[in-house]
Design a protein around this motif. Structure first.
Motif, PDB file in Angstrom:
ATOM      1  N   PHE A  29      53.701  28.826  43.826  1.00  0.00           N
ATOM      2  CA  PHE A  29      53.007  30.116  43.716  1.00  0.00           C
ATOM      3  C   PHE A  29      53.566  31.111  44.737  1.00  0.00           C
ATOM      4  O   PHE A  29      53.850  32.264  44.428  1.00  0.00           O
ATOM      5  N   GLY A  45      52.825  35.265  37.571  1.00  0.00           N
ATOM      6  CA  GLY A  45      52.971  33.904  38.078  1.00  0.00           C
ATOM      7  C   GLY A  45      51.681  33.434  38.732  1.00  0.00           C
ATOM      8  O   GLY A  45      50.797  32.885  38.070  1.00  0.00           O
ATOM      9  N   GLN A  46      51.572  33.694  40.040  1.00  0.00           N
ATOM     10  CA  GLN A  46      50.404  33.230  40.795  1.00  0.00           C
ATOM     11  C   GLN A  46      49.117  33.797  40.205  1.00  0.00           C
ATOM     12  O   GLN A  46      49.039  35.001  39.940  1.00  0.00           O
ATOM     13  N   GLY A  47      48.134  32.949  40.042  1.00  0.00           N
ATOM     14  CA  GLY A  47      46.892  33.374  39.399  1.00  0.00           C
ATOM     15  C   GLY A  47      45.947  34.043  40.367  1.00  0.00           C
ATOM     16  O   GLY A  47      45.119  33.390  40.993  1.00  0.00           O
ATOM     17  N   TYR A 135      47.268  20.765  38.908  1.00  0.00           N
ATOM     18  CA  TYR A 135      47.312  21.766  39.983  1.00  0.00           C
ATOM     19  C   TYR A 135      48.040  21.158  41.185  1.00  0.00           C
ATOM     20  O   TYR A 135      47.805  19.997  41.526  1.00  0.00           O
ATOM     21  N   ASN A 184      43.861  24.083  34.662  1.00  0.00           N
ATOM     22  CA  ASN A 184      45.049  24.805  35.133  1.00  0.00           C
ATOM     23  C   ASN A 184      46.157  23.758  35.257  1.00  0.00           C
ATOM     24  O   ASN A 184      45.926  22.737  35.883  1.00  0.00           O
ATOM     25  N   TYR A 215      37.189  27.217  37.166  1.00  0.00           N
ATOM     26  CA  TYR A 215      37.216  28.180  36.050  1.00  0.00           C
ATOM     27  C   TYR A 215      35.963  28.048  35.169  1.00  0.00           C
ATOM     28  O   TYR A 215      35.997  28.359  33.986  1.00  0.00           O
ATOM     29  N   LYS A 245      37.642  32.660  41.510  1.00  0.00           N
ATOM     30  CA  LYS A 245      37.960  33.093  40.143  1.00  0.00           C
ATOM     31  C   LYS A 245      36.812  33.906  39.544  1.00  0.00           C
ATOM     32  O   LYS A 245      37.020  34.884  38.834  1.00  0.00           O
ATOM     33  N   PHE A 330      45.151  31.333  32.349  1.00  0.00           N
ATOM     34  CA  PHE A 330      46.545  31.051  32.010  1.00  0.00           C
ATOM     35  C   PHE A 330      46.824  30.810  30.536  1.00  0.00           C
ATOM     36  O   PHE A 330      45.968  30.299  29.811  1.00  0.00           O
ATOM     37  N   ARG A 378      54.124  29.011  32.244  1.00  0.00           N
ATOM     38  CA  ARG A 378      52.748  29.498  32.368  1.00  0.00           C
ATOM     39  C   ARG A 378      52.736  30.973  32.755  1.00  0.00           C
ATOM     40  O   ARG A 378      53.373  31.366  33.729  1.00  0.00           O
TER      41      ARG A 378
END
Ligand code: PMP
Ligand code: GLN
Length: 399
Positions: A29, A45-47, A135, A184, A215, A245, A330, A378
């Protein structure tokens, strides 16, 4: 200077988490966010969201700082936040964790997971069953805790595990079945059969279920079902979540663990020597978030579902094959149709070819299983609509 000692070096190398030359590698990430900053590419990319969450939550943190909530909170977390976590679980899931003994505030779900694995793994014969891709911190923490990672593959395009493979992975050495639902990096929400089989296997082999449900409010096809609500599950399940999140506050790192008192105590025993506590002003603010009305929680799922659709359409138009996620930030796309042979190489070229950053799924698997995920990428949908539209139009240059 003498070489800096560290079993961690061998440990993480053994889990495939060090660079080939033996140096520490940043997480995928961090690496991909740096690439986006360097190239000016759009970062899918990074969430992390690129918009602020609810104003009331942000304001509560400001007020808490002004009101002096700037010293160590209690070790288990601010009592009012523990109450709010318990109320939230009652409101959405019908669970009633005792705020004093069955709820623990952690430094994000990441610390909850690390503390849980360090507490529960008791030597190299202890196995932790995880769904792969996973993850990144899962493999690292299992390795650092000295356990053995056993993986169950999730396969394109629906990413549901095969129940026979799941049964084959769990045995009497299984200490922990580590679940992440919604998942994820795949965006899968596990079926009722999968959840039930996890609980059945945990009972049969006397394993503990650790479930990462960060999530929980980003499930698109119906309400989230915590595994802890299944018959017989509560007494052997440690549920981890966090506010990052749900309230778009990923930098605050306010998470929590809930479950039966002995499991929560085990996490507390380790956690108190990792961070002890964290985020004093963010704890009351997260309590405000957890007490927001139902419409807020419905609203974030609706908004993200619409963004998922927008991103998915854009990826299809650009020539990817696309899997439709049932939850999370994602979407996984197959770049094979665009001539990609290796997701990692594809993602490293993507900023130059199209001005977009994404994450290769191969970053979430053990080295020997890379081939299965060779061309999968992703993309994060937790970005502003105009940013997703811009990314989609840039990606159309790939055709
Ligand atoms: N688990 C999963 C599956 C995640 O995607 C993330 C990333 N945010 C985390 C845990 C980490 O959560 P936190 O920021 O609360 O530590
Ligand atoms: N959870 C976020 C993701 O999957 C990133 C968290 C991190 O950078 N460690 O993209």
């Amino acid at each position: 200077m003498r070489e800096i000692p560290g079993a961690w070096r061998r440990t993480l190398a053994g889990a495939g988490l060090m660079a080939d030359d033996g140096t520490t590698r940043p997480t995928i990430f961090a690496e991909m966010s740096a690439l986006a900053a360097e190239t000016g590419a759009i970062n899918l990319g990074q969430g992390f969201p690129d918009e602020d969450g609810p104003a009331a939550v942000l304001e509560a943190a400001r007020e808490a700082i002004s009101a002096g909530a700037n010293q160590y909170p209690p070790g288990r977390g601010l009592p009012d936040l523990r109450e709010a976590i318990s109320e939230h679980q009652t409101r959405f899931y019908g669970l009633h964790p005792d705020p004093d003994t069955e709820v623990l505030v952690t430094a994000g779900a990441t610390e909850g997971l690390a503390a849980a694995l360090l507490a529960l793994i008791d030597g190299p014969d202890d196995e932790v069953v995880v769904f792969e891709p996973y993850y990144d911190s899962y493999a690292a923490c299992v390795a650092l805790a000295g356990g053995r990672l056993v993986t169950v593959p999730l396969q394109w395009p629906d990413f549901q595990p095969d129940l026979d493979e799941l049964r084959g992975a769990v045995n009497d050495r299984t200490r922990v079945i580590l679940v992440n639902d919604p998942h994820n990096p795949t965006g899968a929400v596990f079926s009722a059969e999968v959840r039930a089989e996890v609980v059945r296997l945990a009972e049969e082999h006397d394993a503990i279920i650790v479930t990462d449900e960060v999530y929980e409010h980003l499930a698109f096809d119906g309400p989230h079902v915590p595994i802890a609500t299944l018959p017989g599950a509560w007494e052997r399940t440690l549920t981890l979540s966090s506010g990052g999140k749900t309230f778009s506050t990923t930098g605050w790192k306010i998470g929590w663990a809930t479950g039966p008192a002995p499991l929560v105590d085990a996490v507390l025993a380790v956690k108190q020597f990792l961070t002890y506590v964290n985020g004093a002003p963010f704890q009351p603010a997260t309590a405000v978030g957890l007490r927001l009305p139902d419409e807020f929680f419905r609203g974030i799922a609706d908004t993200l579902r619409a963004k998922r659709d927008l991103l998915g359409d854009g990826l299809l138009r650009a020539g990817f094959e696309v899997s439709t996620p049932a939850g999370t930030y994602f979407t996984v796309a197959d770049a094979a149709a665009l001539g990609a042979e290796d997701a990692d190489a594809f993602c490293r070229e993507l900023p130059v070819r199209a001005g977009v950053v994404a994450i290769p799924l191969t970053a979430f698997v053990t080295p020997e299983h890379r081939a299965r995920y060779r061309t999968l990428v992703r993309f994060a949908a937790c970005k502003r609509v105009d940013v997703i539209e811009d990314a989609a139009s840039r990606l159309s240059a790939l055709r």
